[in-house]
Design a protein around this motif. Structure first.
Motif, PDB file in Angstrom:
ATOM      1  N   GLN A 306      33.041 -96.058  25.345  1.00  0.00           N
ATOM      2  CA  GLN A 306      34.115 -96.989  24.979  1.00  0.00           C
ATOM      3  C   GLN A 306      35.405 -96.234  24.662  1.00  0.00           C
ATOM      4  O   GLN A 306      36.492 -96.653  25.054  1.00  0.00           O
ATOM      5  CB  GLN A 306      33.689 -97.823  23.767  1.00  0.00           C
ATOM      6  CG  GLN A 306      34.688 -98.922  23.407  1.00  0.00           C
ATOM      7  CD  GLN A 306      34.763-100.000  24.459  1.00  0.00           C
ATOM      8  OE1 GLN A 306      33.748-100.504  24.928  1.00  0.00           O
ATOM      9  NE2 GLN A 306      35.980-100.380  24.841  1.00  0.00           N
ATOM     10  N   ILE A 307      35.282 -95.104  23.964  1.00  0.00           N
ATOM     11  CA  ILE A 307      36.468 -94.299  23.648  1.00  0.00           C
ATOM     12  C   ILE A 307      37.121 -93.784  24.927  1.00  0.00           C
ATOM     13  O   ILE A 307      38.346 -93.854  25.092  1.00  0.00           O
ATOM     14  CB  ILE A 307      36.102 -93.107  22.733  1.00  0.00           C
ATOM     15  CG1 ILE A 307      35.631 -93.602  21.363  1.00  0.00           C
ATOM     16  CG2 ILE A 307      37.307 -92.177  22.566  1.00  0.00           C
ATOM     17  CD1 ILE A 307      35.123 -92.490  20.459  1.00  0.00           C
ATOM     18  N   GLU A 308      36.304 -93.254  25.844  1.00  0.00           N
ATOM     19  CA  GLU A 308      36.838 -92.719  27.090  1.00  0.00           C
ATOM     20  C   GLU A 308      37.635 -93.768  27.859  1.00  0.00           C
ATOM     21  O   GLU A 308      38.787 -93.533  28.265  1.00  0.00           O
ATOM     22  CB  GLU A 308      35.699 -92.203  27.972  1.00  0.00           C
ATOM     23  CG  GLU A 308      35.016 -90.950  27.453  1.00  0.00           C
ATOM     24  CD  GLU A 308      33.813 -90.580  28.283  1.00  0.00           C
ATOM     25  OE1 GLU A 308      33.892 -90.721  29.526  1.00  0.00           O
ATOM     26  OE2 GLU A 308      32.784 -90.166  27.717  1.00  0.00           O
ATOM     27  N   VAL A 309      37.028 -94.933  28.062  1.00  0.00           N
ATOM     28  CA  VAL A 309      37.691 -95.989  28.833  1.00  0.00           C
ATOM     29  C   VAL A 309      38.942 -96.483  28.108  1.00  0.00           C
ATOM     30  O   VAL A 309      39.993 -96.679  28.731  1.00  0.00           O
ATOM     31  CB  VAL A 309      36.718 -97.158  29.092  1.00  0.00           C
ATOM     32  CG1 VAL A 309      37.452 -98.326  29.737  1.00  0.00           C
ATOM     33  CG2 VAL A 309      35.576 -96.704  30.002  1.00  0.00           C
ATOM     34  N   SER A 310      38.848 -96.670  26.787  1.00  0.00           N
ATOM     35  CA  SER A 310      40.004 -97.147  26.021  1.00  0.00           C
ATOM     36  C   SER A 310      41.164 -96.166  26.110  1.00  0.00           C
ATOM     37  O   SER A 310      42.318 -96.560  26.315  1.00  0.00           O
ATOM     38  CB  SER A 310      39.613 -97.363  24.548  1.00  0.00           C
ATOM     39  OG  SER A 310      38.621 -98.352  24.432  1.00  0.00           O
ATOM     40  N   SER A 357      39.657 -93.896  17.014  1.00  0.00           N
ATOM     41  CA  SER A 357      39.082 -94.245  15.708  1.00  0.00           C
ATOM     42  C   SER A 357      38.394 -95.609  15.695  1.00  0.00           C
ATOM     43  O   SER A 357      37.379 -95.788  15.011  1.00  0.00           O
ATOM     44  CB  SER A 357      40.168 -94.223  14.621  1.00  0.00           C
ATOM     45  OG  SER A 357      41.103 -95.273  14.806  1.00  0.00           O
ATOM     46  N   LEU A 358      38.928 -96.582  16.448  1.00  0.00           N
ATOM     47  CA  LEU A 358      38.379 -97.940  16.369  1.00  0.00           C
ATOM     48  C   LEU A 358      36.930 -98.031  16.856  1.00  0.00           C
ATOM     49  O   LEU A 358      36.088 -98.622  16.170  1.00  0.00           O
ATOM     50  CB  LEU A 358      39.280 -98.909  17.137  1.00  0.00           C
ATOM     51  CG  LEU A 358      39.033-100.401  16.876  1.00  0.00           C
ATOM     52  CD1 LEU A 358      39.205-100.749  15.407  1.00  0.00           C
ATOM     53  CD2 LEU A 358      39.968-101.258  17.729  1.00  0.00           C
ATOM     54  N   TYR A 408      46.735 -93.166  10.613  1.00  0.00           N
ATOM     55  CA  TYR A 408      45.659 -93.262  11.609  1.00  0.00           C
ATOM     56  C   TYR A 408      44.989 -91.910  11.831  1.00  0.00           C
ATOM     57  O   TYR A 408      43.775 -91.843  12.079  1.00  0.00           O
ATOM     58  CB  TYR A 408      46.203 -93.804  12.929  1.00  0.00           C
ATOM     59  CG  TYR A 408      46.205 -95.305  13.010  1.00  0.00           C
ATOM     60  CD1 TYR A 408      45.041 -96.001  13.324  1.00  0.00           C
ATOM     61  CD2 TYR A 408      47.351 -96.036  12.766  1.00  0.00           C
ATOM     62  CE1 TYR A 408      45.029 -97.389  13.392  1.00  0.00           C
ATOM     63  CE2 TYR A 408      47.353 -97.425  12.828  1.00  0.00           C
ATOM     64  CZ  TYR A 408      46.191 -98.095  13.143  1.00  0.00           C
ATOM     65  OH  TYR A 408      46.174 -99.461  13.200  1.00  0.00           O
ATOM     66  N   LEU A 409      45.753 -90.817  11.739  1.00  0.00           N
ATOM     67  CA  LEU A 409      45.163 -89.487  11.859  1.00  0.00           C
ATOM     68  C   LEU A 409      44.181 -89.234  10.724  1.00  0.00           C
ATOM     69  O   LEU A 409      43.052 -88.761  10.944  1.00  0.00           O
ATOM     70  CB  LEU A 409      46.271 -88.426  11.853  1.00  0.00           C
ATOM     71  CG  LEU A 409      45.797 -86.970  11.865  1.00  0.00           C
ATOM     72  CD1 LEU A 409      44.984 -86.676  13.123  1.00  0.00           C
ATOM     73  CD2 LEU A 409      46.993 -86.021  11.762  1.00  0.00           C
ATOM     74  N   LEU A 410      44.588 -89.554   9.506  1.00  0.00           N
ATOM     75  CA  LEU A 410      43.697 -89.392   8.351  1.00  0.00           C
ATOM     76  C   LEU A 410      42.478 -90.304   8.473  1.00  0.00           C
ATOM     77  O   LEU A 410      41.371 -89.939   8.069  1.00  0.00           O
ATOM     78  CB  LEU A 410      44.464 -89.688   7.065  1.00  0.00           C
ATOM     79  CG  LEU A 410      45.617 -88.731   6.736  1.00  0.00           C
ATOM     80  CD1 LEU A 410      46.357 -89.187   5.481  1.00  0.00           C
ATOM     81  CD2 LEU A 410      45.095 -87.303   6.548  1.00  0.00           C
ATOM     82  N   ASP A 411      42.683 -91.496   9.051  1.00  0.00           N
ATOM     83  CA  ASP A 411      41.583 -92.439   9.231  1.00  0.00           C
ATOM     84  C   ASP A 411      40.531 -91.872  10.178  1.00  0.00           C
ATOM     85  O   ASP A 411      39.319 -91.985   9.935  1.00  0.00           O
ATOM     86  CB  ASP A 411      42.130 -93.762   9.769  1.00  0.00           C
ATOM     87  CG  ASP A 411      41.054 -94.830   9.879  1.00  0.00           C
ATOM     88  OD1 ASP A 411      40.357 -95.081   8.880  1.00  0.00           O
ATOM     89  OD2 ASP A 411      40.906 -95.427  10.965  1.00  0.00           O
TER      90      ASP A 411
END
Length: 498
Positions: A306-310, A357-358, A408-411
């Motif tokens: 999912q990360i790759e495609v997103s 991250s999501l 978002y980086l810290l997240d």
């Protein structure tokens, strides 16, 4: 095995693409709507819309008992088992609790009107605004429950259609009202849009699972488990919506000017909201799939794909956004909104980070780890408020853009560490490679924004955007059978009409 892997990538790309395409249409219509609203209301009116909307969302999150999230998991589990009778019964449970939360939310909004007015505004008494907005909170509660039913039952096409119709209705409803009544139409528009969204949603959910009023005794008792799980999401939702409301209230009170809130919200919507719409497939398709994963290896595979495609889908769009913002903002809003260009350009990096991250953060939701989710969200929200307040104090609106990306980086660091230790999640080598490659191209695009020469600016900017697009297309072509399927369908059409 290769075919299975290819099919898996194709599934992720297909449904991310479907909802990304739908959101692309939504973004276009939304941009037209925002352009017209910005010209009709100006930054001041946009600031008022932002404050009222963020407050309604805060009350909604505080009173919906997390049903819009937890019901998805429960319905999805029943759907995977193929137990239609159990699904139909649980749908009645969801609807009973949604009705209860609708009444609760409306009462809270009415009773807390004076307190919300004092907290949100530094001038005047706006209690009546919040009392009149109370029906919107109730309508959102009903919509949330019905949406959860559709998501859990994997009704992806109706969900996409609802999104398209909702954004079109927003254009048709809001523009005439703002044209004739100006800022006086803001409250009616918010309520009307909540009503339209609810009617569109129940049209499809009632068709799938018709409303049955019989056998209502004891339904609330049966949903206690769902609500207990949802309470952590309520707290997380309160913290998230509360952070957004607090940020806008701070900007309003500290500057004493609604224009600042309107400018911040315009930059936020253009980068965070619109770019983030591409990730809508995660809640509709990815989350139910992730919830059904068993074992560490299966979970890691699903998350990493999912990360790759997103990343590969959203990165070229973000590069284009960085380069084109100086031209887009005056066209989409007006020259009064030019101060948000620098803020929006640096805030775009938060969307590169969100693409990573999501999917990872959904692991805690899929595992039913409500406490972990609540703690992680709470820490993030506190960091977000502190960073934006600090950024605005020292660097103005540009500082808020920096703060959004840093948050978002810290997240990512925080969530990745948590799921690594608790669930054994490991990012794959392709995830790290694609993230580094596309983020570097984003940094290159941002660097171009400091070039004063227009010819060099656009030449380098277009070149970087093309490289980002070609990289994504090439990798997706290598990993999926979607291209072959598309060409086969094209040949079939040619033969039919040849």
């Amino acid at each position: 095995m290769e075919e299975k892997v290819s099919d898996s990538y194709s599934h992720v790309l297909k449904y991310t693409g479907i909802f990304g395409g739908v959101q692309g249409l939504n973004i276009v219509v939304g941009l037209v709507r925002n352009m017209l609203v910005a010209r009709l209301l100006g930054p001041n009116g946009m600031g008022l819309v932002s404050l009222l909307n963020s407050t309604v969302n805060f009350v909604s999150q505080a009173t919906n008992l997390g049903i819009s999230f937890t019901a998805v998991k429960h319905v999805s589990e029943l759907f995977d088992r193929g137990d239609e009778a159990a699904i139909a019964h649980f749908v009645k449970v969801v609807r009973a609790w949604s009705l209860l939360t609708a009444v609760l939310g409306m009462l809270v909004c009415v009773l807390a009107g004076p307190a919300l007015s004092n907290f949100t505004f530094a001038w005047g008494d706006h209690s009546l605004h919040f009392i009149l907005l109370s029906p919107a909170v109730a309508l959102l509660a009903v919509t949330g429950g019905e949406m959860a039913i559709l998501k859990g039952a994997r009704q992806l096409r109706p969900l996409a259609v609802i999104q398209v119709y909702t954004v079109l209705a927003a254009l048709v409803v809001s523009i005439p009202l703002y044209y004739f009544f100006g800022q006086r139409a803001i409250v009616p528009v918010i309520v009307l849009m909540a009503l339209v969204s609810m009617l569109l949603t129940i049209r499809y959910s009632y068709r799938l699972y018709p409303l049955r009023l019989s056998g209502g005794c004891g339904l609330l008792g049966e949903g206690i488990g769902m609500v207990k799980l949802g309470m952590a999401f309520v707290v997380a939702g309160i913290l998230g919506s509360g952070a957004e409301m607090l940020i806008r209230s701070y900007l309003n009170v500290s500057s004493g000017d609604l224009d600042v809130v309107g400018l911040y919200n315009a930059g936020f919507v253009l980068t965070i909201t619109y770019a983030g719409m591409v990730f809508s497939a995660m809640e509709t398709d990815y989350f139910p799939r992730l919830s059904s994963c068993s074992g560490v290896a299966d979970t890691n595979l699903t998350v990493n794909r999912q990360i790759e495609v997103s990343l590969l889908i959203v990165s070229p769009m973000l590069a284009v956004l960085i380069i084109s913002l100086p031209v887009l903002i005056p066209i989409l809003y007006s020259s009064k909104f030019l101060p948000i260009v620098e803020m929006a350009q640096v805030a775009v990096f938060s969307m590169y980070l969100k693409a990573v991250s999501l999917p990872i953060s959904y692991i805690t939701l899929a595992k039913g780890d409500s406490v972990g989710y609540m703690v992680l969200e709470g820490i993030y929200d506190v960091l977000l408020v502190v960073l934006i307040v600090t950024g605005y104090r020292y660097w103005g609106l540009f500082g808020t853009g920096v703060a959004l990306s840093v948050s978002y980086l810290l997240d990512i660091l925080m969530v990745s560490a948590y799921v690594y230790l608790r669930y054994g999640y490991r990012p794959s080598a392709p995830v790290l490679y694609y993230a580094l490659l596309q983020f570097s191209l984003g940094v290159a695009a941002y660097t171009v924004t400091f070039v004063d020469n227009a010819v060099i600016y656009w030449t380098l900017g277009v070149l970087i955007c093309m490289v980002s697009l070609l990289v994504s297309v090439y990798i997706l072509h290598q990993k999926t059978s979607l291209w072959a399927s598309l060409m086969a369908k094209l040949k079939k059409v040619v033969r039919r009409h040849g």
